[in-house]
Write an enzyme that holds these catalytic residues in place. Structure first.
Site, PDB file in Angstrom:
ATOM      1  N   SER A  60       0.741  -1.195  -0.049  1.00 10.63           N
ATOM      2  CA  SER A  60      -0.028   0.132   0.010  1.00 10.63           C
ATOM      3  C   SER A  60       0.828   1.227  -0.011  1.00 10.63           C
ATOM      4  CB  SER A  60      -1.076   0.052   1.194  1.00 10.63           C
ATOM      5  OG  SER A  60      -1.880   0.857   0.976  1.00 10.63           O
ATOM      6  N   HIS A  98      -8.078  -4.887  -1.088  1.00 10.34           N
ATOM      7  CA  HIS A  98      -7.052  -4.229  -0.186  1.00 10.34           C
ATOM      8  C   HIS A  98      -6.610  -4.749   1.020  1.00 10.34           C
ATOM      9  CE1 HIS A  98      -4.027  -0.756  -0.512  1.00 10.34           C
ATOM     10  NE2 HIS A  98      -4.200  -0.845   0.822  1.00 10.34           N
ATOM     11  N   ASP A 127     -10.005  -3.591  -5.118  1.00 11.99           N
ATOM     12  CA  ASP A 127      -9.164  -2.534  -4.549  1.00 11.99           C
ATOM     13  C   ASP A 127      -9.334  -1.072  -5.299  1.00 11.99           C
ATOM     14  OD1 ASP A 127      -7.407  -0.826  -3.259  1.00 11.99           O
ATOM     15  OD2 ASP A 127      -5.631  -2.574  -3.520  1.00 11.99           O
TER      16      ASP A 127
END
Length: 323
Positions: free
Chosen positions: A165, A289, A259
């Site tokens: 991320s 995610h 995501d």
């Protein structure tokens, strides 16, 4: 560029069950909490789904002098052998949440499965320390490990960067800086990375479920991290907007089907390939995610970690051959 896993499937049953439980418990999204509460909730959630942490040979905590003062590092050593290849790992959390502990489970697994020293960087967080403080810290840590390789038992010819991320964003940004100013990197592991702070694509627009990471999450993190007009277009905040990606180290880009960051991560992989960089793009069907850190609850997490470790071993072997 090799690519796999692009068929549309429903949300994975294991993730669906977790999402449904959050709805039943009426768990508020992190972006509705205070920073203190969100930081605590984020770490608790990762620990709950991460499973039993793997044992490693040695864990060492260090503090080095960083751009903003003391910069903590944690080293996960899978074996007594020295020197080992090293992965500098940057935790996720939108540059706002997260600590070294956030990456504990993943770091242990990657150290063991890749046979590498994993160095997690406790970079400064926004909004207390907005862009580019986190990048400055992460890059400083890479340079420190390269310059103190004998001290920590790392092979300076076999260094890679990685993260999930926001950590994937930082890894991509550090790779851009290292291309210009060194050290040479063997590879970059980019797990559902933010690559474009101005993205308005299909996966972003389609992502609104309050019980999953969504476009509102992305906006909340960004507003804390980027406080100066124009920062969003800076390639160190949005690597996809770099003029050229040529000359960067080989990459593994992992994305998740459900995501908001999916499309920008995949666009980055295509840009890398178009600029002549060796890259593997792997979209995990049915995943959302955050799945990479859920090894205790989601089967695909363990598969993704194994894939990441395989890429790391290949990059390190190639670097050793070149060396």
């Amino acid at each position: 560029m090799s690519e796999r896993g692009v068929r549309a499937v429903p949300l994975d049953p294991q993730l669906q069950a977790m999402r449904n439980q959050r709805e039943r418990d009426n768990v508020p999204p992190l972006y509705t909490m205070s920073l203190t509460d969100a930081r605590a909730a984020d770490l608790a959630s990762i620990r709950d789904s991460g499973g039993e942490p793997e044992a490693v040979h040695e864990v060492t905590n260090l503090k080095i002098t960083g751009p903003g003062g003391e910069l903590p590092l944690r080293l996960y050593r899978p074996a007594s052998e020295r020197p080992l290849p090293a992965l500098l790992y940057f935790f996720g959390g939108g540059w706002v949440l997260g600590t070294i502990d956030t990456a504990d489970g993943v770091s242990r697994s990657l150290a063991n499965s890749a046979g590498a020293l994993v160095v997690v960087v406790g970079y400064r967080l926004a909004p207390e320390h907005p862009f580019p403080a986190a990048i400055d810290d992460c890059y400083a840590a890479v340079r420190w490990v390269a310059g103190h390789s004998g001290e920590v038992g790392a092979d300076p010819a076999r260094l890679a960067v990685g993260g999930d991320s926001a950590g994937g964003n930082l890894a991509a940004a550090v790779a851009l800086r290292a291309r210009a100013d060194g050290p040479a990197l063997a590879g970059q592991l980019l797990v559902y990375p933010n690559t474009d702070q101005l993205a308005d694509d299909q996966s972003m627009r389609a992502s609104g479920d309050p019980f999953l990471f969504n476009r509102h999450s992305v906006a909340w993190y960004r507003q804390h991290y980027l406080v100066t007009p124009g920062d969003a277009a800076n390639p160190l905040a949005s690597p996809l907007r770099a003029e050229s990606l040529a000359g960067l180290p080989p990459a593994l880009v992992i994305t998740a089907e459900y995501d908001p960051l999916r499309d920008q991560g995949e666009a980055y992989a295509r840009r890398l390939a178009g600029d002549g960089v060796q890259v593997e793009l792997s979209r995990y069907p049915g995943m959302a995610h955050g799945f990479f850190t859920m090894a205790g609850a989601v089967d695909a997490s363990r598969a993704a970690i194994a894939q990441a470790a395989s890429s790391l071993r290949a990059w390190f072997d190639a670097a050793a051959t070149r060396g």
